[in-house]
Design an enzyme around this catalytic site. Structure first.
Site, PDB file in Angstrom:
ATOM      1  N   THR A  18     -19.534  55.303 -40.515  1.00 16.52           N
ATOM      2  CA  THR A  18     -18.433  54.674 -39.786  1.00 16.52           C
ATOM      3  C   THR A  18     -18.343  53.186 -40.122  1.00 16.52           C
ATOM      4  O   THR A  18     -17.261  52.614 -40.189  1.00 16.52           O
ATOM      5  CB  THR A  18     -18.643  54.831 -38.260  1.00 16.52           C
ATOM      6  OG1 THR A  18     -18.971  56.190 -37.974  1.00 16.52           O
ATOM      7  CG2 THR A  18     -17.411  54.444 -37.475  1.00 16.52           C
ATOM      8  N   ARG A  22     -26.167  52.668 -43.137  1.00 13.79           N
ATOM      9  CA  ARG A  22     -27.209  52.355 -42.157  1.00 13.79           C
ATOM     10  C   ARG A  22     -28.370  53.310 -42.323  1.00 13.79           C
ATOM     11  O   ARG A  22     -28.183  54.520 -42.355  1.00 13.79           O
ATOM     12  CB  ARG A  22     -26.674  52.488 -40.736  1.00 13.79           C
ATOM     13  CG  ARG A  22     -25.814  51.328 -40.394  1.00 13.79           C
ATOM     14  CD  ARG A  22     -25.559  51.214 -38.927  1.00 13.79           C
ATOM     15  NE  ARG A  22     -24.399  50.348 -38.767  1.00 13.79           N
ATOM     16  CZ  ARG A  22     -23.653  50.297 -37.694  1.00 13.79           C
ATOM     17  NH1 ARG A  22     -23.938  51.052 -36.667  1.00 13.79           N
ATOM     18  NH2 ARG A  22     -22.627  49.481 -37.636  1.00 13.79           N
ATOM     19  N   SER A 113     -25.587  46.654 -36.500  1.00 15.99           N
ATOM     20  CA  SER A 113     -24.856  46.488 -35.252  1.00 15.99           C
ATOM     21  C   SER A 113     -25.762  46.544 -34.019  1.00 15.99           C
ATOM     22  O   SER A 113     -26.682  45.764 -33.889  1.00 15.99           O
ATOM     23  CB  SER A 113     -23.752  47.534 -35.187  1.00 15.99           C
ATOM     24  OG  SER A 113     -22.925  47.299 -34.083  1.00 15.99           O
ATOM     25  N   HIS A 114     -25.536  47.529 -33.178  1.00 13.88           N
ATOM     26  CA  HIS A 114     -26.238  47.632 -31.902  1.00 13.88           C
ATOM     27  C   HIS A 114     -27.514  48.469 -32.016  1.00 13.88           C
ATOM     28  O   HIS A 114     -28.191  48.679 -31.016  1.00 13.88           O
ATOM     29  CB  HIS A 114     -25.304  48.294 -30.899  1.00 13.88           C
ATOM     30  CG  HIS A 114     -24.694  49.537 -31.475  1.00 13.88           C
ATOM     31  ND1 HIS A 114     -23.691  49.476 -32.425  1.00 13.88           N
ATOM     32  CD2 HIS A 114     -24.989  50.842 -31.300  1.00 13.88           C
ATOM     33  CE1 HIS A 114     -23.383  50.717 -32.793  1.00 13.88           C
ATOM     34  NE2 HIS A 114     -24.156  51.556 -32.124  1.00 13.88           N
ATOM     35  N   ASP A 277     -23.254  42.468 -28.836  1.00 12.23           N
ATOM     36  CA  ASP A 277     -24.274  43.320 -29.451  1.00 12.23           C
ATOM     37  C   ASP A 277     -25.013  42.616 -30.585  1.00 12.23           C
ATOM     38  O   ASP A 277     -24.875  41.414 -30.793  1.00 12.23           O
ATOM     39  CB  ASP A 277     -23.642  44.623 -29.953  1.00 12.23           C
ATOM     40  CG  ASP A 277     -22.788  44.402 -31.175  1.00 12.23           C
ATOM     41  OD1 ASP A 277     -22.227  43.302 -31.319  1.00 12.23           O
ATOM     42  OD2 ASP A 277     -22.685  45.328 -32.008  1.00 12.23           O
ATOM     43  N   ASP A 279     -24.751  42.284 -33.789  1.00  9.14           N
ATOM     44  CA  ASP A 279     -24.049  41.483 -34.793  1.00  9.14           C
ATOM     45  C   ASP A 279     -22.820  40.781 -34.225  1.00  9.14           C
ATOM     46  O   ASP A 279     -22.027  40.212 -34.989  1.00  9.14           O
ATOM     47  CB  ASP A 279     -23.663  42.350 -35.988  1.00  9.14           C
ATOM     48  CG  ASP A 279     -22.717  43.477 -35.610  1.00  9.14           C
ATOM     49  OD1 ASP A 279     -22.808  43.957 -34.458  1.00  9.14           O
ATOM     50  OD2 ASP A 279     -21.896  43.876 -36.447  1.00  9.14           O
ATOM     51  N   ASP A 281     -20.024  41.831 -32.663  1.00 16.77           N
ATOM     52  CA  ASP A 281     -18.645  42.323 -32.670  1.00 16.77           C
ATOM     53  C   ASP A 281     -18.281  43.118 -31.424  1.00 16.77           C
ATOM     54  O   ASP A 281     -17.113  43.314 -31.123  1.00 16.77           O
ATOM     55  CB  ASP A 281     -18.316  43.111 -33.958  1.00 16.77           C
ATOM     56  CG  ASP A 281     -19.230  44.284 -34.189  1.00 16.77           C
ATOM     57  OD1 ASP A 281     -20.157  44.499 -33.384  1.00 16.77           O
ATOM     58  OD2 ASP A 281     -19.021  45.001 -35.199  1.00 16.77           O
ATOM     59  N   ARG A 282     -19.282  43.587 -30.666  1.00 14.83           N
ATOM     60  CA  ARG A 282     -18.959  44.337 -29.439  1.00 14.83           C
ATOM     61  C   ARG A 282     -18.978  43.415 -28.221  1.00 14.83           C
ATOM     62  O   ARG A 282     -19.579  42.354 -28.243  1.00 14.83           O
ATOM     63  CB  ARG A 282     -19.998  45.438 -29.208  1.00 14.83           C
ATOM     64  CG  ARG A 282     -19.939  46.513 -30.250  1.00 14.83           C
ATOM     65  CD  ARG A 282     -20.864  47.660 -29.885  1.00 14.83           C
ATOM     66  NE  ARG A 282     -20.654  48.737 -30.834  1.00 14.83           N
ATOM     67  CZ  ARG A 282     -21.000  49.997 -30.639  1.00 14.83           C
ATOM     68  NH1 ARG A 282     -21.602  50.344 -29.516  1.00 14.83           N
ATOM     69  NH2 ARG A 282     -20.757  50.912 -31.541  1.00 14.83           N
ATOM     70  N   THR A 344     -11.860  56.826 -35.532  1.00 15.69           N
ATOM     71  CA  THR A 344     -12.903  55.915 -35.076  1.00 15.69           C
ATOM     72  C   THR A 344     -13.367  55.010 -36.213  1.00 15.69           C
ATOM     73  O   THR A 344     -13.569  55.466 -37.332  1.00 15.69           O
ATOM     74  CB  THR A 344     -14.087  56.751 -34.555  1.00 15.69           C
ATOM     75  OG1 THR A 344     -13.625  57.484 -33.429  1.00 15.69           O
ATOM     76  CG2 THR A 344     -15.254  55.876 -34.145  1.00 15.69           C
ATOM     77  N   LYS A 376     -13.829  43.660 -35.168  1.00 12.88           N
ATOM     78  CA  LYS A 376     -13.798  43.473 -33.727  1.00 12.88           C
ATOM     79  C   LYS A 376     -14.633  42.237 -33.411  1.00 12.88           C
ATOM     80  O   LYS A 376     -15.468  41.826 -34.209  1.00 12.88           O
ATOM     81  CB  LYS A 376     -14.294  44.709 -32.997  1.00 12.88           C
ATOM     82  CG  LYS A 376     -15.666  45.191 -33.371  1.00 12.88           C
ATOM     83  CD  LYS A 376     -15.929  46.519 -32.690  1.00 12.88           C
ATOM     84  CE  LYS A 376     -17.269  47.101 -33.085  1.00 12.88           C
ATOM     85  NZ  LYS A 376     -17.150  48.279 -33.942  1.00 12.88           N
ATOM     86  N   ARG A 496     -20.848  63.003 -29.337  1.00 10.70           N
ATOM     87  CA  ARG A 496     -20.203  62.235 -28.277  1.00 10.70           C
ATOM     88  C   ARG A 496     -19.106  63.090 -27.631  1.00 10.70           C
ATOM     89  O   ARG A 496     -18.316  63.718 -28.339  1.00 10.70           O
ATOM     90  CB  ARG A 496     -19.558  60.970 -28.830  1.00 10.70           C
ATOM     91  CG  ARG A 496     -20.491  60.104 -29.684  1.00 10.70           C
ATOM     92  CD  ARG A 496     -19.919  58.703 -29.841  1.00 10.70           C
ATOM     93  NE  ARG A 496     -20.582  57.924 -30.872  1.00 10.70           N
ATOM     94  CZ  ARG A 496     -21.780  57.355 -30.746  1.00 10.70           C
ATOM     95  NH1 ARG A 496     -22.465  57.508 -29.621  1.00 10.70           N
ATOM     96  NH2 ARG A 496     -22.308  56.643 -31.727  1.00 10.70           N
TER      97      ARG A 496
END
Ligand code: G1P
Ligand code: ZN
Length: 543
Positions: A18, A22, A113-114, A277, A279, A281-282, A344, A376, A496
């Site tokens: 996505t 990673r 990211s998170h 988060d 990095d 962006d959230r 997404t 974001k 999810r």
């Protein structure tokens, strides 16, 4: 200093997900693993000789090592200049800002990211194009294709570059410019928001708390909230970035941002709370004892956009990812502007923003942003809210409840089942698809299925088609259940379930989301046979 050409063997698992590639840090530490992927990027993007690249990451474990490798490979691959954040740091939105401001050919961002960091944690790498946004699927597919056949990479034989002081050094024929990772981004924020009004709000006793979660936004938040907006230093908590995020999970939600949640739900709570988060962006937005769902946040931002200087002229359109609630659609309808539904992942918004079709974008996964960059942007969302609060002078909860009273409430929740055996998770998805033929018209209590499908998207700008983006079961009243497999995890599969019910009746708006969605949750579990198929009796995380 000489360029060395190193023979290598392809890895079969370098498919970007996505948001970039990673993997566990230990995977990236395998000989040639990082180098193969970086060379695959360089081979695929066809940068002209002498081009400029932006480079930085969220500071997680292995960031510094990877930056040195990429610099030496960029030099060996004919780049003329790399702009790198001091200490190898750039938040994801700041990297997007730097790419756009200095018109670089693109950028490489190092982040997972998170996801947790540290020697046993995760690492990630992605390429962003010259518009500052994540490479499109066409590019990521090309990178993956290249990674499957690569047999050599080029790297400069040179000592490491000093990254902790601002300034320039040469790496072979390539210039390395170490830049302040914060200032360009902070200046951009100051150009969009009414800092004087926010400063007045804070000076007038309005109390905030921002949780940087020991991740990249600490220094950004200190510069913006404390230095430029005059908040007391203690308002930014967990402000020191750590390579392993202090052992935490740097994801701003009610489960992981526990310090912030404790403060906002405790006695003498501040008026406003927010977190970002790994990095940057959230974002998560909280009022006093009140959680704003990311889908509602996008809708409220859209409805109030013209209160903010940078958006005074209005919003051209809104885009939201398919699983994100339709709250923003209702605002778009009222404003008489288009609302796009994309798969997404932020990469699908770039074309729409570049074409001027949308100004605001959002995802239910705590992602909100606009065309000021092509990622974001966590702190941007926080500042947007502070600007709205400075103008409206009402509590967060009052603003959201007034929004629901006007537009109705899209009650929303996401249930994640993490770390599942991949086959079992895929089995759930297959089983659901096998039910497609008999579902339309089926009744479950007060809900009747209107249609179901596996979401596919045709990009209105370049016509590219993205299939298999999640199973939608849509009911006649607009309520929805969506099932999707995560594309960012590094261990097993994550399934999810996204649940959404529309409630127009104000007298029901006080209900807890899990209670209001209880019927849909039951239907989702029944239809998917999930508990039996994956042997779990509850989700890992509920947001
Ligand atoms: C998750 C979120 C998605 C977001 C992505 C990157 O991806 O669901 O909205 O764009 O992280 O932050 P997923 O793991 O669901 O593929
Ligand atoms: Zn992130």
């Amino acid at each position: 200093m000489s360029v060395r050409t190193i023979s290598t063997q392809p890895f079969t698992d370098q498919k970007p997900g996505t948001s970039g590639l990673r993997k566990k840090v230990t995977v990236f530490q395998k000989p040639h693993y990082l180098e193969n992927f970086v060379q695959s990027i360089f081979d695929s993007i066809a940068a002209p000789g002498g081009a400029t690249l932006a480079l930085g990451g969220d500071g997680r474990y292995y960031n510094r090592e990877a930056i040195q490798v990429i610099l030496k490979m960029a030099a060996a691959n004919g780049f003329g200049k790399v702009l790198v954040g001091r200490g190898g740091i750039l938040s994801t939105p700041a990297a997007s800002c730097v790419i756009r401001k200095y018109q670089t050919f693109g950028g490489i961002i190092l982040s997972a990211s998170h996801n947790p960091g540290g020697p046993d944690g995760d690492f990630g790498i992605k390429f962003n194009s010259s518009n500052g946004g994540p490479a499109t699927e066409t590019v990521t597919e090309a990178i993956f294709a290249r990674s499957k056949v690569i047999n050599e990479y080029r790297i400069l034989d040179a000592p490491d570059v000093a990254l902790d002081e601002i300034g320039e050094t040469m790496l072979g024929a390539m210039r390395v410019q170490v830049i302040d990772p914060v200032s360009d981004y902070a200046d951009l924020m100051e150009s969009l928001f009414d800092f004087a009004a926010i400063r007045n709000l804070l000076a007038g006793g309005f109390r905030i708390k921002f949780d940087a979660m020991h991740a990249v936004t600490g220094p950004y938040a200190q510069e913006i909230f404390v230095k430029r907006l005059g908040a007391p230093a203690g308002d930014v908590i967990n402000a020191v970035p750590l390579e392993d995020f202090g052992g935490g999970h740097p994801d701003p939600n009610l489960t992981y941002a526990h310090d912030l949640v404790e403060a906002l739900y405790g006695d003498n709570a501040p008026d406003f709370g927010a977190a970002s988060d790994g990095d940057g962006d959230r974002n998560m937005i909280l009022g006093r004892k009140f959680f704003v769902t990311p889908s509602d946040s996008l809708a409220v931002i859209a409805a109030n956009a013209t209160l903010v200087p940078g958006y005074r002229k209005g919003v051209a359109g809104i885009a939201r990812s398919m699983p994100t609630s339709a709250a923003a659609d209702r605002v778009a309808q009222t404003l008489n502007i288009p609302c796009y539904e994309t798969p997404t992942g932020w990469k699908f918004f770039g074309n729409l923003m570049d074409a001027g079709k949308v100004t605001l974008c959002g995802e239910e996964s705590f992602g909100t942003g606009s065309d000021h960059v092509r990622e974001k942007d966590g702190l941007w969302a926080v500042l947007f809210w502070l600007n709205i609060l400075a103008v409206r002078k009402q509590p967060v909860e009052t603003i959201v409840r007034a929004h629901w009273a006007k537009y109705g409430r899209n009650v929303y929740s996401r249930h994640d089942y993490e770390g599942l055996p991949a086959e079992a998770a895929q089995g759930v998805m297959k089983h659901l698809k096998d039910c497609f033929a008999e579902l339309p018209g089926a009744k479950f209590g007060k809900y009747t299925v209107r249609f179901c499908d596996d979401f596919s998207y045709t990009d209105p700008v370049d016509g590219s088609v993205s299939k298999g983006q999640g199973i939608r079961i849509i009911f006649t009243d607009g309520s929805r259940i969506v099932f999707r497999l995560s594309g960012t995890g590094t261990e097993g599969a994550t399934l999810r379930i996204y649940l959404e019910a529309y409630e127009a009746d104000t007298s029901h708006h006080h209900l807890d989301a899990q209670m209001a969605l209880a019927d849909l949750i039951r239907i989702a579990l029944g239809l998917s046979e999930l508990e039996l198929r994956v042997m779990r009796n509850k989700p890992t995380v509920i947001t």
